[in-house]
Scaffold this active site. Sequence first.
Site, PDB file in Angstrom:
ATOM      1  N   LYS A  78     -31.080 -41.403  -1.309  1.00  0.00           N
ATOM      2  CA  LYS A  78     -32.233 -41.452  -2.220  1.00  0.00           C
ATOM      3  C   LYS A  78     -31.987 -40.655  -3.499  1.00  0.00           C
ATOM      4  O   LYS A  78     -32.682 -40.848  -4.498  1.00  0.00           O
ATOM      5  CB  LYS A  78     -33.490 -40.948  -1.528  1.00  0.00           C
ATOM      6  CG  LYS A  78     -34.120 -42.001  -0.645  1.00  0.00           C
ATOM      7  CD  LYS A  78     -35.523 -41.623  -0.250  1.00  0.00           C
ATOM      8  CE  LYS A  78     -36.145 -42.729   0.593  1.00  0.00           C
ATOM      9  NZ  LYS A  78     -37.334 -42.263   1.316  1.00  0.00           N
ATOM     10  N   HIS A 127     -30.514 -46.612   9.690  1.00  0.00           N
ATOM     11  CA  HIS A 127     -31.747 -45.924  10.087  1.00  0.00           C
ATOM     12  C   HIS A 127     -33.030 -46.676   9.737  1.00  0.00           C
ATOM     13  O   HIS A 127     -34.109 -46.300  10.192  1.00  0.00           O
ATOM     14  CB  HIS A 127     -31.780 -44.469   9.565  1.00  0.00           C
ATOM     15  CG  HIS A 127     -32.130 -44.296   8.119  1.00  0.00           C
ATOM     16  ND1 HIS A 127     -31.203 -44.393   7.106  1.00  0.00           N
ATOM     17  CD2 HIS A 127     -33.301 -44.015   7.505  1.00  0.00           C
ATOM     18  CE1 HIS A 127     -31.806 -44.174   5.935  1.00  0.00           C
ATOM     19  NE2 HIS A 127     -33.078 -43.943   6.160  1.00  0.00           N
ATOM     20  N   HIS A 128     -32.915 -47.787   8.968  1.00  0.00           N
ATOM     21  CA  HIS A 128     -34.095 -48.631   8.721  1.00  0.00           C
ATOM     22  C   HIS A 128     -33.976 -49.984   9.418  1.00  0.00           C
ATOM     23  O   HIS A 128     -34.713 -50.919   9.088  1.00  0.00           O
ATOM     24  CB  HIS A 128     -34.307 -48.835   7.219  1.00  0.00           C
ATOM     25  CG  HIS A 128     -34.893 -47.626   6.548  1.00  0.00           C
ATOM     26  ND1 HIS A 128     -36.184 -47.188   6.779  1.00  0.00           N
ATOM     27  CD2 HIS A 128     -34.349 -46.730   5.678  1.00  0.00           C
ATOM     28  CE1 HIS A 128     -36.415 -46.095   6.062  1.00  0.00           C
ATOM     29  NE2 HIS A 128     -35.309 -45.786   5.390  1.00  0.00           N
ATOM     30  N   ASP A 156     -38.247 -40.211  12.125  1.00  0.00           N
ATOM     31  CA  ASP A 156     -38.544 -40.395  10.701  1.00  0.00           C
ATOM     32  C   ASP A 156     -39.979 -40.881  10.511  1.00  0.00           C
ATOM     33  O   ASP A 156     -40.749 -40.315   9.725  1.00  0.00           O
ATOM     34  CB  ASP A 156     -37.545 -41.418  10.119  1.00  0.00           C
ATOM     35  CG  ASP A 156     -37.551 -41.457   8.601  1.00  0.00           C
ATOM     36  OD1 ASP A 156     -38.091 -40.514   7.979  1.00  0.00           O
ATOM     37  OD2 ASP A 156     -37.029 -42.429   8.041  1.00  0.00           O
TER      38      ASP A 156
END
Length: 224
Positions: A78, A127-128, A156
């Site tokens: 990010k 992770h998504h 998360d």
Amino acid sequence: MHKSATSILGMFLDSEVATLINGPVPVPNKTEAYEEFMGRHIDRMAMYSIKIARAYGVEDARTLNDIFFAALLHDIGKAYIRASVLNKPGELTLEERHHVESHSVIGSAIISSMKGWERISRAVRAHHEWWDGSGYPDELAGAGIPFPARVVAVADVFDALTCERPYRTPLSIPEAVDHIRGESGSHFDPKIVEAFLSVPHAKWEEIRSRANQLQSPLLHLYNW
Ligand SMILES: [Fe+2]
């Protein structure tokens, strides 16, 4: 000393520590999200992730380490996403959404340059991903998603739901736990959700408050 030095990733980025590891880590754009990923979110995430893994029955050090570092570094990409998009209050355009979603691929690419971190790099990339195959970037499904990524995904979302956001009040722990339960089998691995649900609400509360106080989570993590 920079405020972020109280988190483990902050320690790596702190200038004094950076000198010990051959120079400062380059910081491309200090956005709000960048500050956030260096802050308490990742500390809590790492502790939640290890707690979930332990409740699942994971005991081997290699898997626990993979989960720990995947949690700490999951959103490192990010830092390379435009601040105007990350902080945009309204709905994102398709191009903006793709840009934000690229953070998992970028983060994974950054980590993949480190020898021996290949498993963590794969976990960060995934992770998504969703258990039912509707996530991103690779639309992996079920056991095709690296185990650490499946654990980190639960931690998360759980942390995001229970935290203050500009656009909503945080959910209580019981409400957030219900939300995770509701996404078992769609977003999350049902067995990991089962492990997550076996942890009493009071324990999540305790971990959250301890994570918010820790000066160096790495030293304490494996007691959870
Ligand atoms: Fe992410």
